[in-house]
Motif scaffolding. Structure first.
Motif, PDB file in Angstrom:
ATOM      1  N   ALA A  17    -132.835 -21.271 -72.265  1.00  0.00           N
ATOM      2  CA  ALA A  17    -132.513 -19.806 -71.906  1.00  0.00           C
ATOM      3  C   ALA A  17    -130.597 -20.701 -71.595  1.00  0.00           C
ATOM      4  O   ALA A  17    -129.947 -20.139 -70.957  1.00  0.00           O
ATOM      5  N   GLY A  18    -131.364 -21.117 -70.109  1.00  0.00           N
ATOM      6  CA  GLY A  18    -129.370 -22.394 -69.407  1.00  0.00           C
ATOM      7  C   GLY A  18    -129.054 -22.207 -68.276  1.00  0.00           C
ATOM      8  O   GLY A  18    -128.610 -22.258 -67.880  1.00  0.00           O
ATOM      9  N   GLY A  19    -130.173 -20.613 -68.072  1.00  0.00           N
ATOM     10  CA  GLY A  19    -129.915 -19.592 -66.267  1.00  0.00           C
ATOM     11  C   GLY A  19    -130.752 -18.426 -66.390  1.00  0.00           C
ATOM     12  O   GLY A  19    -131.318 -18.556 -67.981  1.00  0.00           O
ATOM     13  N   ASN A  20    -130.798 -17.959 -65.866  1.00  0.00           N
ATOM     14  CA  ASN A  20    -131.642 -17.168 -65.317  1.00  0.00           C
ATOM     15  C   ASN A  20    -130.759 -15.591 -65.840  1.00  0.00           C
ATOM     16  O   ASN A  20    -129.823 -14.724 -65.170  1.00  0.00           O
ATOM     17  N   LEU A  21    -130.844 -15.653 -67.245  1.00  0.00           N
ATOM     18  CA  LEU A  21    -130.015 -13.828 -67.747  1.00  0.00           C
ATOM     19  C   LEU A  21    -130.824 -12.809 -67.311  1.00  0.00           C
ATOM     20  O   LEU A  21    -130.237 -11.943 -67.608  1.00  0.00           O
ATOM     21  N   GLY A  22    -132.235 -13.484 -66.849  1.00  0.00           N
ATOM     22  CA  GLY A  22    -132.574 -11.443 -67.085  1.00  0.00           C
ATOM     23  C   GLY A  22    -133.732 -11.368 -67.631  1.00  0.00           C
ATOM     24  O   GLY A  22    -133.820 -12.176 -68.498  1.00  0.00           O
ATOM     25  N   PHE A  23    -134.307 -10.045 -67.384  1.00  0.00           N
ATOM     26  CA  PHE A  23    -134.979 -10.043 -68.665  1.00  0.00           C
ATOM     27  C   PHE A  23    -134.907  -9.659 -70.484  1.00  0.00           C
ATOM     28  O   PHE A  23    -134.770  -9.878 -70.565  1.00  0.00           O
TER      29      PHE A  23
END
Length: 345
Positions: free
Chosen positions: A71-77
């Motif tokens: 995802a490249g980062g914490n995008l959330g659920f």
């Protein structure tokens, strides 16, 4: 002859999407349970939300052919699921939490239910506690009159004889939905980040007259909030408080809003001031003020959502529960499948 690979393979029937973040303690067991499924026509996509535990690739080795999407980062659920949905190839999109462990026939039971009910496009599972399978984690999600959603039967004994029937909303921990319908409705609302995005999606299904069917024979054991610190963590309380209010504002039909909104505010005050919840009052208030601060974009989203609505307000009201004992006792609310969704397509 060489085995076809990637895009050359025929699309699978199901695409299972797992969003991984700080799931190192559970994800491997989750994937192992998928590898043991009796139904084999599925693909697995693991969304790595830049987890510091870097658990996605090692866990994926437990099921050959699994795709790991960075995802490249914490995008959330919510955004993580949407990424998986866009990349999925199956007709059916199956969401599974990384701390949920499906029984071997879980996918087979969901697939069989879609065959029995070809007009239904959303299904949810029986969820039991991983720590004690005799206790329910949920039988689909319920929407109460004050617009406070809850998992039906949460932390109550599993009766074992649950009927198949409609619930208000699928639980995102273990659900199956027609992928085209999911994408057509815009997927999960990414502004929610985490918590209540499945209820928001289930509410939007109700608004477009698409029921969700509980399949009691499709069973998962769920730990719950394993990667977010538990249901009483600052993260869970803040996002739960904020997002519940957003679900109300975004989805409640105008005819019901003057009734539901005061009930919500009253219930919010009563629950927040209970002795066991007073230590969380600061976090709760921060979540509520954040909900108010974000109402501009939510109201814009409401206009789009209500423009898609096909179900009358009375039908939405009937899909909710108006019995306060249901909310206080977290009772499951399961209704017979509506006649318009029975039989052949």
């Amino acid at each position: 002859m060489n085995e076809p690979s990637g895009e050359d393979k025929a699309p699978p029937a199901l695409s299972v999407v797992i969003v991984a973040y700080n799931s190192g303690a559970t994800l491997g067991r989750c994937v192992a349970a998928l590898a043991a499924q009796t139904f084999g026509d599925f693909e697995l996509l693991i969304i790595d939300n830049a987890s510091p535990q870097q658990e996605a690739v090692p866990a994926a080795a437990g099921l050959p052919g699994t795709r790991v999407l960075e995802a490249g980062g914490n995008l959330g659920f919510a955004a993580g699921v949407n990424l998986g949905a866009r990349e999925a190839r199956g007709r059916w999109l199956v969401l599974l939490n990384p701390d949920a462990y499906p029984d071997p026939d879980w996918l087979a039971e969901l697939a069989a239910a879609s065959g029995r009910h070809p007009k239904v496009k959303s299904f949810t599972s029986r969820q039991v506690m991983a720590q004690d399978r005799g206790v329910l984690d949920g039988l689909g999600d319920v929407m109460s009159a004050p617009a406070i959603p809850y998992r039906g039967g949460y932390q109550t004994p599993d009766p074992g004889d649950t009927p198949e029937g409609e619930v208000f909303s699928p639980c995102g921990a273990a659900m199956m939905v027609d992928r085209d319908l999911f994408l057509r409705l815009g997927g999960l609302d990414e502004s929610f980040f985490c918590y209540c995005e499945d209820v928001d999606f289930g509410y939007r299904l109700q608004l477009v007259d698409e029921p969700t069917l509980l399949v009691p024979s499709a069973v998962i054991a769920h730990e719950g909030s394993a990667s977010s610190g538990g249901p009483r963590s600052e993260f869970a309380v803040f996002h739960g408080t904020r997002n519940r209010f957003w679900v109300l504002v975004k989805n409640t039909p105008a005819l019901l809003l003057p009734l539901v909104l005061p009930l919500h505010l009253l219930a919010f005050a009563v629950v927040s001031l209970r002795p066991q919840n007073r230590p969380l009052l600061g976090i709760t208030w921060r979540g509520f003020t954040a909900a108010l601060a974000g109402l501009g974009p939510v109201w814009t989203s409401r206009r789009r959502t209500q423009a898609q609505r096909r179900a009358p307000a009375l039908q939405i009201a009937r899909a909710m529960t108006w019995n306060p004992k249901d909310l206080s006792g977290r009772r499951a609310v399961i209704r017979p499948l509506r006649p318009s969704r029975r039989g052949a397509p």
